[in-house]
Scaffold this motif. Sequence first.
Motif, mmCIF file in Angstrom:
data_model
loop_
_atom_site.group_PDB
_atom_site.id
_atom_site.type_symbol
_atom_site.label_atom_id
_atom_site.label_comp_id
_atom_site.label_asym_id
_atom_site.label_seq_id
_atom_site.Cartn_x
_atom_site.Cartn_y
_atom_site.Cartn_z
ATOM 1 N N VAL A 57 -26.475 -52.213 3.826
ATOM 2 C CA VAL A 57 -25.248 -51.668 3.257
ATOM 3 C C VAL A 57 -24.091 -52.326 3.998
ATOM 4 O O VAL A 57 -24.031 -52.292 5.227
ATOM 5 N N ILE A 58 -23.190 -52.957 3.231
ATOM 6 C CA ILE A 58 -22.086 -53.696 3.857
ATOM 7 C C ILE A 58 -20.725 -53.288 3.279
ATOM 8 O O ILE A 58 -19.780 -54.054 3.274
ATOM 9 N N THR A 59 -20.601 -52.046 2.877
ATOM 10 C CA THR A 59 -19.377 -51.531 2.282
ATOM 11 C C THR A 59 -18.207 -51.658 3.260
ATOM 12 O O THR A 59 -18.325 -51.280 4.424
ATOM 13 N N ASN A 60 -17.095 -52.192 2.777
ATOM 14 C CA ASN A 60 -15.867 -52.396 3.572
ATOM 15 C C ASN A 60 -16.096 -53.219 4.836
ATOM 16 O O ASN A 60 -15.386 -53.068 5.819
ATOM 17 N N CYS A 61 -17.076 -54.083 4.791
ATOM 18 C CA CYS A 61 -17.338 -55.001 5.902
ATOM 19 C C CYS A 61 -16.448 -56.230 5.722
ATOM 20 O O CYS A 61 -16.272 -56.717 4.612
ATOM 21 N N LYS A 62 -15.866 -56.726 6.816
ATOM 22 C CA LYS A 62 -15.049 -57.934 6.757
ATOM 23 C C LYS A 62 -15.917 -59.116 7.188
ATOM 24 O O LYS A 62 -16.525 -59.095 8.265
ATOM 25 N N LEU A 63 -15.970 -60.139 6.355
ATOM 26 C CA LEU A 63 -16.707 -61.371 6.658
ATOM 27 C C LEU A 63 -15.729 -62.533 6.547
ATOM 28 O O LEU A 63 -15.454 -63.032 5.463
ATOM 29 N N PHE A 64 -15.181 -62.960 7.679
ATOM 30 C CA PHE A 64 -14.195 -64.032 7.711
ATOM 31 C C PHE A 64 -14.750 -65.175 8.552
ATOM 32 O O PHE A 64 -15.025 -65.007 9.737
ATOM 33 N N ASP A 65 -14.943 -66.344 7.918
ATOM 34 C CA ASP A 65 -15.560 -67.502 8.575
ATOM 35 C C ASP A 65 -16.891 -67.132 9.214
ATOM 36 O O ASP A 65 -17.118 -67.328 10.415
ATOM 37 N N VAL A 66 -17.773 -66.585 8.386
ATOM 38 C CA VAL A 66 -19.093 -66.151 8.852
ATOM 39 C C VAL A 66 -20.149 -67.056 8.250
ATOM 40 O O VAL A 66 -20.122 -67.363 7.060
ATOM 41 N N GLU A 67 -21.093 -67.490 9.085
ATOM 42 C CA GLU A 67 -22.195 -68.317 8.593
ATOM 43 C C GLU A 67 -23.510 -67.575 8.795
ATOM 44 O O GLU A 67 -23.695 -66.844 9.770
ATOM 45 N N PHE A 68 -24.393 -67.780 7.806
ATOM 46 C CA PHE A 68 -25.734 -67.228 7.846
ATOM 47 C C PHE A 68 -26.694 -68.413 7.796
ATOM 48 O O PHE A 68 -26.631 -69.216 6.865
ATOM 49 N N VAL A 69 -27.579 -68.517 8.776
ATOM 50 C CA VAL A 69 -28.531 -69.627 8.834
ATOM 51 C C VAL A 69 -29.940 -69.049 8.947
ATOM 52 O O VAL A 69 -30.216 -68.239 9.841
ATOM 53 N N ASP A 70 -30.832 -69.457 8.043
ATOM 54 C CA ASP A 70 -32.225 -68.984 8.048
ATOM 55 C C ASP A 70 -32.317 -67.466 7.998
ATOM 56 O O ASP A 70 -33.161 -66.865 8.662
ATOM 57 N N CYS A 71 -31.446 -66.837 7.230
ATOM 58 C CA CYS A 71 -31.428 -65.375 7.149
ATOM 59 C C CYS A 71 -32.055 -64.885 5.850
ATOM 60 O O CYS A 71 -32.060 -65.575 4.839
ATOM 61 N N LYS A 72 -32.548 -63.651 5.908
ATOM 62 C CA LYS A 72 -33.106 -62.970 4.752
ATOM 63 C C LYS A 72 -32.086 -61.918 4.332
ATOM 64 O O LYS A 72 -31.811 -60.980 5.072
ATOM 65 N N LEU A 73 -31.489 -62.105 3.133
ATOM 66 C CA LEU A 73 -30.412 -61.249 2.650
ATOM 67 C C LEU A 73 -30.730 -60.693 1.258
ATOM 68 O O LEU A 73 -29.846 -60.540 0.421
ATOM 69 N N ILE A 74 -31.976 -60.368 1.008
ATOM 70 C CA ILE A 74 -32.411 -59.900 -0.314
ATOM 71 C C ILE A 74 -31.700 -58.602 -0.671
ATOM 72 O O ILE A 74 -31.655 -57.658 0.119
ATOM 73 N N GLY A 75 -31.110 -58.561 -1.872
ATOM 74 C CA GLY A 75 -30.518 -57.343 -2.403
ATOM 75 C C GLY A 75 -29.196 -56.911 -1.792
ATOM 76 O O GLY A 75 -28.740 -55.798 -2.038
ATOM 77 N N VAL A 76 -28.550 -57.768 -1.028
ATOM 78 C CA VAL A 76 -27.275 -57.396 -0.403
ATOM 79 C C VAL A 76 -26.157 -57.462 -1.446
ATOM 80 O O VAL A 76 -26.056 -58.414 -2.214
ATOM 81 N N ASN A 77 -25.304 -56.440 -1.450
ATOM 82 C CA ASN A 77 -24.203 -56.371 -2.403
ATOM 83 C C ASN A 77 -22.907 -56.839 -1.726
ATOM 84 O O ASN A 77 -22.164 -56.046 -1.148
#
Length: 187
Positions: A57-77
């Motif tokens: 759950v990432i409601t109202n999460c701030k993602l500014f200049d964020v990188e994801f490497v080799d991550c599992k993000l299934i079903g993220v909204n």
Amino acid sequence: MFNKRNVESISNIDFTIQDLPLQSFEQYEFTNCTFSNISGTDFTDCSFIECNMSNAVITNCKLFDVEFVDCKLIGVNFSDTKDFGFSVRFEKCLLDYTNFDNKKLNKSTFVNCKINGADFTQADLSKSKFVNCDLMASVFSYTNLSGMDFTTSQNFTIDPATNNVKKAKFLSSDLAGLLTKFDIIIK
């Protein structure tokens, strides 16, 4: 992405059983961590490496200049994140069934990712990059794809009549993915 010499590191923590220590992270690197809820947390100039965020759950999460490497993000909204400053980069990630509905993703990068069944309805992907991505069953509807380069990606179905594909690049071998609604046979 950011100056690595000032990075704080957090490794091998299961945040499904332990709360995040802060509500705001700047220049952090998370390695091999598991997350289930990062709602209301701000991440600036951060990296997530080999992390599992499936169904987080990432409601109202701030993602500014964020990188994801080799991550599992299934079903993220990702549609639930804060819009202001939203900028992400994905490399070698599993993004099946993610939701980017109405998200401004222009200039975002997806490299060597599996993005099956994702929803990009009404998203702004202008000038973004899909490099060697598998887009099987991903939904593009009223999506801004202007300037996109699909020449190294595969398994996409895009209706040019309901999406902005101005100056988007496709291989001639991928024309079938653009003409699916016409139910024609291309040889």
